[in-house]
Write an enzyme that holds these catalytic residues in place. Sequence first.
Site, PDB file in Angstrom:
ATOM      1  N   LEU A   1     -33.633 -26.310 -48.679  1.00 39.16           N
ATOM      2  CA  LEU A   1     -32.923 -26.661 -50.030  1.00 39.16           C
ATOM      3  C   LEU A   1     -34.269 -27.370 -51.002  1.00 39.16           C
ATOM      4  O   LEU A   1     -34.754 -27.822 -50.385  1.00 39.16           O
ATOM      5  CB  LEU A   1     -31.942 -27.218 -50.124  1.00 39.16           C
ATOM      6  CG  LEU A   1     -30.517 -26.212 -49.545  1.00 39.16           C
ATOM      7  CD1 LEU A   1     -29.542 -27.646 -49.401  1.00 39.16           C
ATOM      8  CD2 LEU A   1     -30.122 -25.334 -49.859  1.00 39.16           C
TER       9      LEU A   1
ATOM     10  N   GLY B   1     -36.926 -32.227 -48.449  1.00 39.92           N
ATOM     11  CA  GLY B   1     -38.514 -32.867 -48.654  1.00 39.92           C
ATOM     12  C   GLY B   1     -39.883 -32.091 -48.084  1.00 39.92           C
ATOM     13  O   GLY B   1     -40.740 -32.388 -47.021  1.00 39.92           O
ATOM     14  N   LYS B   2     -39.158 -31.054 -48.092  1.00 44.53           N
ATOM     15  CA  LYS B   2     -40.601 -30.140 -48.099  1.00 44.53           C
ATOM     16  C   LYS B   2     -42.021 -29.840 -47.980  1.00 44.53           C
ATOM     17  O   LYS B   2     -43.049 -30.580 -47.429  1.00 44.53           O
ATOM     18  CB  LYS B   2     -40.123 -28.126 -47.971  1.00 44.53           C
ATOM     19  CG  LYS B   2     -39.051 -27.207 -47.246  1.00 44.53           C
ATOM     20  CD  LYS B   2     -39.060 -26.282 -48.295  1.00 44.53           C
ATOM     21  CE  LYS B   2     -38.827 -26.382 -49.941  1.00 44.53           C
ATOM     22  NZ  LYS B   2     -37.233 -26.900 -50.181  1.00 44.53           N
ATOM     23  N   SER B   3     -42.190 -30.349 -49.130  1.00 46.85           N
ATOM     24  CA  SER B   3     -43.323 -31.069 -49.547  1.00 46.85           C
ATOM     25  C   SER B   3     -43.974 -31.833 -49.388  1.00 46.85           C
ATOM     26  O   SER B   3     -45.288 -31.865 -49.432  1.00 46.85           O
ATOM     27  CB  SER B   3     -42.939 -30.636 -51.369  1.00 46.85           C
ATOM     28  OG  SER B   3     -42.683 -29.657 -52.151  1.00 46.85           O
TER      29      SER B   3
ATOM     30  N   SER C   1     -37.091 -20.359 -50.231  1.00 46.85           N
ATOM     31  CA  SER C   1     -37.175 -19.357 -49.174  1.00 46.85           C
ATOM     32  C   SER C   1     -35.500 -18.633 -48.981  1.00 46.85           C
ATOM     33  O   SER C   1     -35.797 -19.303 -47.354  1.00 46.85           O
ATOM     34  CB  SER C   1     -38.014 -19.157 -48.446  1.00 46.85           C
ATOM     35  OG  SER C   1     -38.122 -20.221 -47.218  1.00 46.85           O
TER      36      SER C   1
END
Length: 199
Positions: free
Chosen positions: A33, A37-39, A106
Site C-alpha cells: 500500500l 515503506g516500499k521506497s 501494483s
Amino acid sequence: MKENIIPHSYQISKKDRQKNNKHKSFLIWFTGLSGSGKSTIANVVEQELFKLGIKTHTLDGDNIRKGINKDLTFAPEDRKENIRRIAEISNLMIDAGLVTLAAFVSPYKKDRENIKNIVKDVNFVEVYVNTSVEECEKRDVKGLYKKARAGEIKNMTGISAPYEEPENPDIEIKTEEKTVEEAVQEIMNYIKPKLILEQ
C-alpha cells in the site's frame, strides 16, 4: 506496421555486461500500500548493494509518473499500463546488467504476474511490504489517505480501490513488527546468492 520491426543483433550480450559488472542482474519488485515503506526499504537496500559495488538503479512511482507515464491516470486500465511499461523498462535495465529495484503499489495480482512474464521468473524477486491500511493511514506521509477520505482522490488503493495481496511473495516484510534495518537484512540475505555469476 509490426511486420516492419526487425530486432537488431548487437554484439555485446547481457551475459557480457554481467561478466563486466561481476554480478547477475535481476529485478527486485516492492509491492504494498501507499505509505507501507516500499521506497524507504528499497532505498536502503540500494545503498547496501552500492557499498558492495553492485550496479543498480531504482524505479519509483513518483519519478515514473512525472515522466514516462505522465499521460496515465489511476483508473484500473491505466494502472495496468503503468505497470506494463515499468516492467518493460525493468527488462531493459536487467539486459543492461543492472540490479533494478522497483517500488510500486501494483495492487493487482494479474499485473504482477505479467511483470514476471516480461522479465522472466528467474529475474524476478517479489517483496511484499505488508503494512495494514490503518498503519499506512496513520503515517500518511503524502497526505493521500486524508484526501481519499475527503473524496478528493478516487481509486485510492486500500480505501476506494482494492489491493490484492501476493499469495507467495519471495519475501514478506511486516513493517509493524520489523525495523527497516531488519527488513533490509532479510532482503540482502535472500538476494546475495542471486548476485553470484556461474563460473
